[in-house]
Design a protein around this motif. Structure first.
Motif, PDB file in Angstrom:
ATOM      1  N   GLY A 113       0.820  -1.213   0.000  1.00  0.00           N
ATOM      2  CA  GLY A 113       0.000   0.000   0.000  1.00  0.00           C
ATOM      3  C   GLY A 113       0.845   1.250   0.000  1.00  0.00           C
ATOM      4  N   TYR A 114       1.928   1.233   0.758  1.00  0.00           N
ATOM      5  CA  TYR A 114       2.823   2.392   0.817  1.00  0.00           C
ATOM      6  C   TYR A 114       3.417   2.683  -0.557  1.00  0.00           C
ATOM      7  CZ  TYR A 114       6.523   5.514   2.372  1.00  0.00           C
ATOM      8  OH  TYR A 114       7.339   6.608   2.537  1.00  0.00           O
ATOM      9  N   GLU A 115       3.844   1.642  -1.265  1.00  0.00           N
ATOM     10  CA  GLU A 115       4.426   1.851  -2.591  1.00  0.00           C
ATOM     11  C   GLU A 115       3.376   2.381  -3.566  1.00  0.00           C
ATOM     12  OE1 GLU A 115       6.909   2.073  -5.872  1.00  0.00           O
ATOM     13  OE2 GLU A 115       7.323   2.036  -3.718  1.00  0.00           O
ATOM     14  N   ALA A 116       2.139   1.882  -3.464  1.00  0.00           N
ATOM     15  CA  ALA A 116       1.068   2.391  -4.320  1.00  0.00           C
ATOM     16  C   ALA A 116       0.792   3.859  -4.017  1.00  0.00           C
ATOM     17  CB  ALA A 116      -0.201   1.557  -4.126  1.00  0.00           C
ATOM     18  N   VAL A 117       0.782   4.238  -2.732  1.00  0.00           N
ATOM     19  CA  VAL A 117       0.595   5.640  -2.363  1.00  0.00           C
ATOM     20  C   VAL A 117       1.736   6.494  -2.907  1.00  0.00           C
ATOM     21  CG1 VAL A 117       0.517   7.287  -0.455  1.00  0.00           C
ATOM     22  CG2 VAL A 117      -0.754   5.154  -0.297  1.00  0.00           C
ATOM     23  N   CYS A 158      -4.173  11.654  -2.116  1.00  0.00           N
ATOM     24  CA  CYS A 158      -3.189  10.568  -2.014  1.00  0.00           C
ATOM     25  C   CYS A 158      -2.602  10.514  -0.607  1.00  0.00           C
ATOM     26  CB  CYS A 158      -2.064  10.778  -3.034  1.00  0.00           C
ATOM     27  SG  CYS A 158      -2.600  10.833  -4.749  1.00  0.00           S
ATOM     28  N   GLY A 159      -2.327  11.689  -0.050  1.00  0.00           N
ATOM     29  CA  GLY A 159      -1.808  11.745   1.317  1.00  0.00           C
ATOM     30  C   GLY A 159      -2.793  11.197   2.323  1.00  0.00           C
ATOM     31  N   ASP A 160      -4.088  11.300   2.014  1.00  0.00           N
ATOM     32  CA  ASP A 160      -5.142  10.730   2.852  1.00  0.00           C
ATOM     33  C   ASP A 160      -4.884   9.244   3.073  1.00  0.00           C
ATOM     34  OD1 ASP A 160      -7.757   9.128   2.971  1.00  0.00           O
ATOM     35  OD2 ASP A 160      -8.521  11.146   3.335  1.00  0.00           O
ATOM     36  N   ALA A 161      -4.540   8.533   1.995  1.00  0.00           N
ATOM     37  CA  ALA A 161      -4.244   7.102   2.109  1.00  0.00           C
ATOM     38  C   ALA A 161      -2.973   6.864   2.916  1.00  0.00           C
ATOM     39  CB  ALA A 161      -4.119   6.483   0.717  1.00  0.00           C
ATOM     40  N   MET A 162      -1.984   7.715   2.724  1.00  0.00           N
ATOM     41  CA  MET A 162      -0.733   7.597   3.474  1.00  0.00           C
ATOM     42  C   MET A 162      -0.988   7.700   4.975  1.00  0.00           C
ATOM     43  SD  MET A 162       2.608   7.339   3.498  1.00  0.00           S
ATOM     44  CE  MET A 162       3.248   7.823   1.880  1.00  0.00           C
ATOM     45  N   ASN A 163      -1.865   8.610   5.361  1.00  0.00           N
ATOM     46  CA  ASN A 163      -2.133   8.813   6.785  1.00  0.00           C
ATOM     47  C   ASN A 163      -2.734   7.584   7.448  1.00  0.00           C
ATOM     48  OD1 ASN A 163      -1.149  11.401   7.038  1.00  0.00           O
ATOM     49  ND2 ASN A 163      -3.055  12.353   6.397  1.00  0.00           N
ATOM     50  N   TRP A 164      -3.589   6.847   6.714  1.00  0.00           N
ATOM     51  CA  TRP A 164      -4.176   5.654   7.312  1.00  0.00           C
ATOM     52  C   TRP A 164      -3.115   4.596   7.565  1.00  0.00           C
ATOM     53  CZ3 TRP A 164      -8.045   6.895   9.758  1.00  0.00           C
ATOM     54  CH2 TRP A 164      -9.077   7.687   9.253  1.00  0.00           C
ATOM     55  N   ILE A 165      -2.118   4.548   6.697  1.00  0.00           N
ATOM     56  CA  ILE A 165      -1.013   3.614   6.925  1.00  0.00           C
ATOM     57  C   ILE A 165      -0.271   4.002   8.202  1.00  0.00           C
ATOM     58  CG2 ILE A 165       1.223   2.807   6.067  1.00  0.00           C
ATOM     59  CD1 ILE A 165       0.130   3.026   3.244  1.00  0.00           C
ATOM     60  N   LEU A 166       0.007   5.285   8.374  1.00  0.00           N
ATOM     61  CA  LEU A 166       0.718   5.753   9.561  1.00  0.00           C
ATOM     62  C   LEU A 166      -0.069   5.448  10.833  1.00  0.00           C
ATOM     63  CD1 LEU A 166       1.989   9.219   8.255  1.00  0.00           C
ATOM     64  CD2 LEU A 166       3.333   7.124   8.556  1.00  0.00           C
ATOM     65  N   ILE A 167      -1.393   5.635  10.787  1.00  0.00           N
ATOM     66  CA  ILE A 167      -2.224   5.343  11.954  1.00  0.00           C
ATOM     67  C   ILE A 167      -2.215   3.852  12.237  1.00  0.00           C
ATOM     68  CG2 ILE A 167      -4.605   5.323  12.805  1.00  0.00           C
ATOM     69  CD1 ILE A 167      -4.981   8.033  11.345  1.00  0.00           C
ATOM     70  N   THR A 227       1.274  15.042   9.274  1.00  0.00           N
ATOM     71  CA  THR A 227       1.092  14.921   7.829  1.00  0.00           C
ATOM     72  C   THR A 227      -0.272  15.461   7.413  1.00  0.00           C
ATOM     73  OG1 THR A 227       2.521  12.972   7.731  1.00  0.00           O
ATOM     74  CG2 THR A 227       1.034  13.309   5.878  1.00  0.00           C
ATOM     75  N   ALA A 228      -1.303  15.107   8.176  1.00  0.00           N
ATOM     76  CA  ALA A 228      -2.657  15.562   7.858  1.00  0.00           C
ATOM     77  C   ALA A 228      -2.769  17.082   7.941  1.00  0.00           C
ATOM     78  CB  ALA A 228      -3.664  14.899   8.793  1.00  0.00           C
ATOM     79  N   THR A 229      -2.209  17.665   8.994  1.00  0.00           N
ATOM     80  CA  THR A 229      -2.314  19.124   9.150  1.00  0.00           C
ATOM     81  C   THR A 229      -1.490  19.859   8.093  1.00  0.00           C
ATOM     82  OG1 THR A 229      -0.541  19.067  10.824  1.00  0.00           O
ATOM     83  CG2 THR A 229      -2.814  19.008  11.616  1.00  0.00           C
ATOM     84  N   LYS A 230      -0.359  19.276   7.709  1.00  0.00           N
ATOM     85  CA  LYS A 230       0.464  19.906   6.676  1.00  0.00           C
ATOM     86  C   LYS A 230      -0.265  19.916   5.337  1.00  0.00           C
ATOM     87  CE  LYS A 230       4.981  19.620   4.393  1.00  0.00           C
ATOM     88  NZ  LYS A 230       6.280  18.893   4.354  1.00  0.00           N
ATOM     89  N   LEU A 231      -0.846  18.784   4.964  1.00  0.00           N
ATOM     90  CA  LEU A 231      -1.591  18.710   3.710  1.00  0.00           C
ATOM     91  C   LEU A 231      -2.810  19.624   3.752  1.00  0.00           C
ATOM     92  CD1 LEU A 231      -1.437  14.868   3.026  1.00  0.00           C
ATOM     93  CD2 LEU A 231      -0.344  16.659   1.664  1.00  0.00           C
ATOM     94  N   ALA A 232      -3.480  19.674   4.900  1.00  0.00           N
ATOM     95  CA  ALA A 232      -4.660  20.527   5.037  1.00  0.00           C
ATOM     96  C   ALA A 232      -4.304  22.000   4.861  1.00  0.00           C
ATOM     97  CB  ALA A 232      -5.316  20.300   6.395  1.00  0.00           C
ATOM     98  N   SER A 233      -3.145  22.404   5.365  1.00  0.00           N
ATOM     99  CA  SER A 233      -2.743  23.808   5.233  1.00  0.00           C
ATOM    100  C   SER A 233      -2.495  24.188   3.781  1.00  0.00           C
ATOM    101  CB  SER A 233      -1.488  24.071   6.071  1.00  0.00           C
ATOM    102  OG  SER A 233      -0.358  23.404   5.522  1.00  0.00           O
ATOM    103  N   VAL A 234      -2.066  23.218   2.976  1.00  0.00           N
ATOM    104  CA  VAL A 234      -1.787  23.483   1.565  1.00  0.00           C
ATOM    105  C   VAL A 234      -3.074  23.721   0.781  1.00  0.00           C
ATOM    106  CG1 VAL A 234      -0.878  22.472  -0.573  1.00  0.00           C
ATOM    107  CG2 VAL A 234       0.392  22.209   1.572  1.00  0.00           C
ATOM    108  N   ILE A 235      -4.136  22.984   1.121  1.00  0.00           N
ATOM    109  CA  ILE A 235      -5.374  23.079   0.328  1.00  0.00           C
ATOM    110  C   ILE A 235      -6.497  23.796   1.075  1.00  0.00           C
ATOM    111  CG2 ILE A 235      -4.813  20.951  -0.908  1.00  0.00           C
ATOM    112  CD1 ILE A 235      -7.122  19.646   0.788  1.00  0.00           C
ATOM    113  N   GLU A 236      -6.184  24.478   2.163  1.00  0.00           N
ATOM    114  CA  GLU A 236      -7.233  25.122   2.957  1.00  0.00           C
ATOM    115  C   GLU A 236      -8.097  26.027   2.080  1.00  0.00           C
ATOM    116  OE1 GLU A 236      -7.838  27.734   7.059  1.00  0.00           O
ATOM    117  OE2 GLU A 236      -5.837  27.129   6.399  1.00  0.00           O
ATOM    118  N   PRO A 237      -9.411  25.788   2.031  1.00  0.00           N
ATOM    119  CA  PRO A 237     -10.277  26.577   1.151  1.00  0.00           C
ATOM    120  C   PRO A 237     -10.587  27.948   1.740  1.00  0.00           C
ATOM    121  CG  PRO A 237     -11.549  24.942   2.348  1.00  0.00           C
ATOM    122  CD  PRO A 237     -10.123  24.696   2.713  1.00  0.00           C
TER     123      PRO A 237
END
Length: 403
Positions: free
Chosen positions: A176-180, A199-208, A219-229
């Motif tokens: 799964g990590y390689e696919a992500v 894609c990072g969403d899937a990565m986070n589930w692996i980390l959890i 990771t989640a907060t960093k990605l969220a800051s990039v796309i904050e609407p």
């Protein structure tokens, strides 16, 4: 220095706190026998709520108990044989690297992604794996032949996201990590930051899953800051993806004994859900589900992780969460309810809830470690005759758990 086990780590921190096993058990609200078995390595795994209670009693974050790479549950329902083809695609040897086949058209590739995604959504994971093996082979050929085509990059990204999600459900985090990783590469080439965050969403589930809670939160907060609407935005997909990242940050924080931060993230997720059209994010374009009910389900889960099964069950009643049709999110919520019922010794209710999940998605259920743990708890708490009369014995047999 040899690697510490979970029990070694608990004993180490307990001694540094000058606490006896009985004192730790009393503060954690669990049996002293559980503490003894863990520290003597006669018991090597524990439910997350048990670890959370021990961490609170020791005044540390839960991740401190897991720093030595301890797995929460070493059972594996995966079938390595049926994953062989994906191993060859995602982690090829030099002998297995072949010249590219005739690349499929974007329409054909899109249809293959849809077939695999539908199988994944319906929890038909073996069927999904069959689609994915063919899909990824074609995706690689298409990406090579049309390296500069924007639409090809997006479709190939979706192919790897679907592969990653399926593999994560089957607890094949290595593949799964390689696919992500590959999905992130293609999303970046496509220049779509929301797709990249997906894609990072899937990565986070692996980390959890790996109990890397702090990394998942960051990771989640960093990605969220990039796309904050923007507040004025009507981009439902962006709000939905941003909200899902807040949920992941909350899930990670709750499991790491950070309840205040977890609640703050959930509050942001509720704000995002209110901005998604119709209160529910559609499947397209990012193949994700997000709604107010999903935020409520995570709130129930957080209460249980905090060691408050009564509050968790109270929330189930007060929030009036409606069933939704997408993937396995609803079934996961029902397992959370069953876990709270077991914690409150409502064994009959818990069994009924688990059987409801079985009826809706048997293949998904037997692949869940939490489900296996709950079935074992029920078997230990009730008699064999009860297990046979309620269908629990049949389920245990299906899961290959001895009655």
């Amino acid at each position: 220095m040899p690697e510490l086990t979970l029990g070694d780590r608990i004993g180490q921190i307990r001694r540094r706190r000058s606490m006896t096993q009985e004192e730790l058990a009393e503060r954690a609200g669990i049996s002293a026998d559980v503490i003894r078995k863990l520290e003597q390595n006669r018991r090597t795994t524990a439910a997350i709520r048990t670890l959370h209670a021990i961490a609170r009693a020791l005044e540390v974050e839960t991740s401190e108990l897991l720093k030595q790479g301890v797995d929460l549950d070493n059972e594996d329902n995966g079938d390595a044989a049926r994953l062989l083809e994906l191993h060859r695609i995602l982690t090829p040897s030099l002998a297995e690297i072949q010249s590219a086949e005739e690349p499929p058209t974007n329409d054909k590739l899109r249809a293959d992604v849809l077939a695999a995604t539908r199988a994944y959504q319906n929890a038909r994971y073996r069927n999904a794996l069959g689609h994915i093996a063919v899909l990824l082979s074609g995706a690689e050929a298409a990406a090579s032949a049309r390296a500069d085509d924007y639409e090809t990059r997006r479709i190939v990204t979706y192919a790897y996201i679907t592969a990653a999600r399926t593999l994560i459900q089957l607890r094949r985090e290595d593949l799964g990590y390689e696919a992500v990783r590959r999905s992130l590469t293609f999303a970046e080439k496509a220049g779509d930051e929301v797709l990249y965050a997906t894609c990072g969403d899937a990565m986070n589930w692996i980390l959890i899953r790996q109990a890397r809670f702090y990394e998942a939160e960051q990771t989640a907060t960093k990605l969220a800051s990039v796309i904050e609407p923007r507040i004025s935005s009507r981009d439902g997909a962006r709000f939905g993806t941003w909200g899902r990242l807040q949920i992941q940050a909350s899930t990670a924080a709750a499991r790491n004994n950070r309840p205040t931060q977890a609640a703050e993230y959930l509050s942001l997720a509720r704000t995002a859900a209110a901005r998604v059209d119709g209160g529910q994010m559609s499947l397209e374009p990012y193949q994700q589900m997000f709604s107010q009910d999903i935020v409520s389900a995570i709130e129930v889960e957080s209460a249980l992780v905090a060691g408050e099964p009564d509050r968790a069950l109270g929330l189930v009643e007060s929030l009036q969460i409606q069933r939704w049709e997408w993937g396995s999110t609803w079934e996961r919520h029902l397992l959370t309810v069953a876990e709270a019922q077991v914690a409150n010794k409502n064994y009959a209710d818990a069994n009924q809830t688990i059987m409801e999940v079985r009826e809706q998605s048997s293949e998904w259920l037997v692949n869940q470690r939490l489900a296996r743990r709950l079935v074992r708890d029920l078997l230990d708490s009730r008699g064999v005759r009860w297990a046979r009369n309620t269908g629990l014995a049949d389920l245990a047999s299906e899961m290959k758990i001895a009655v």
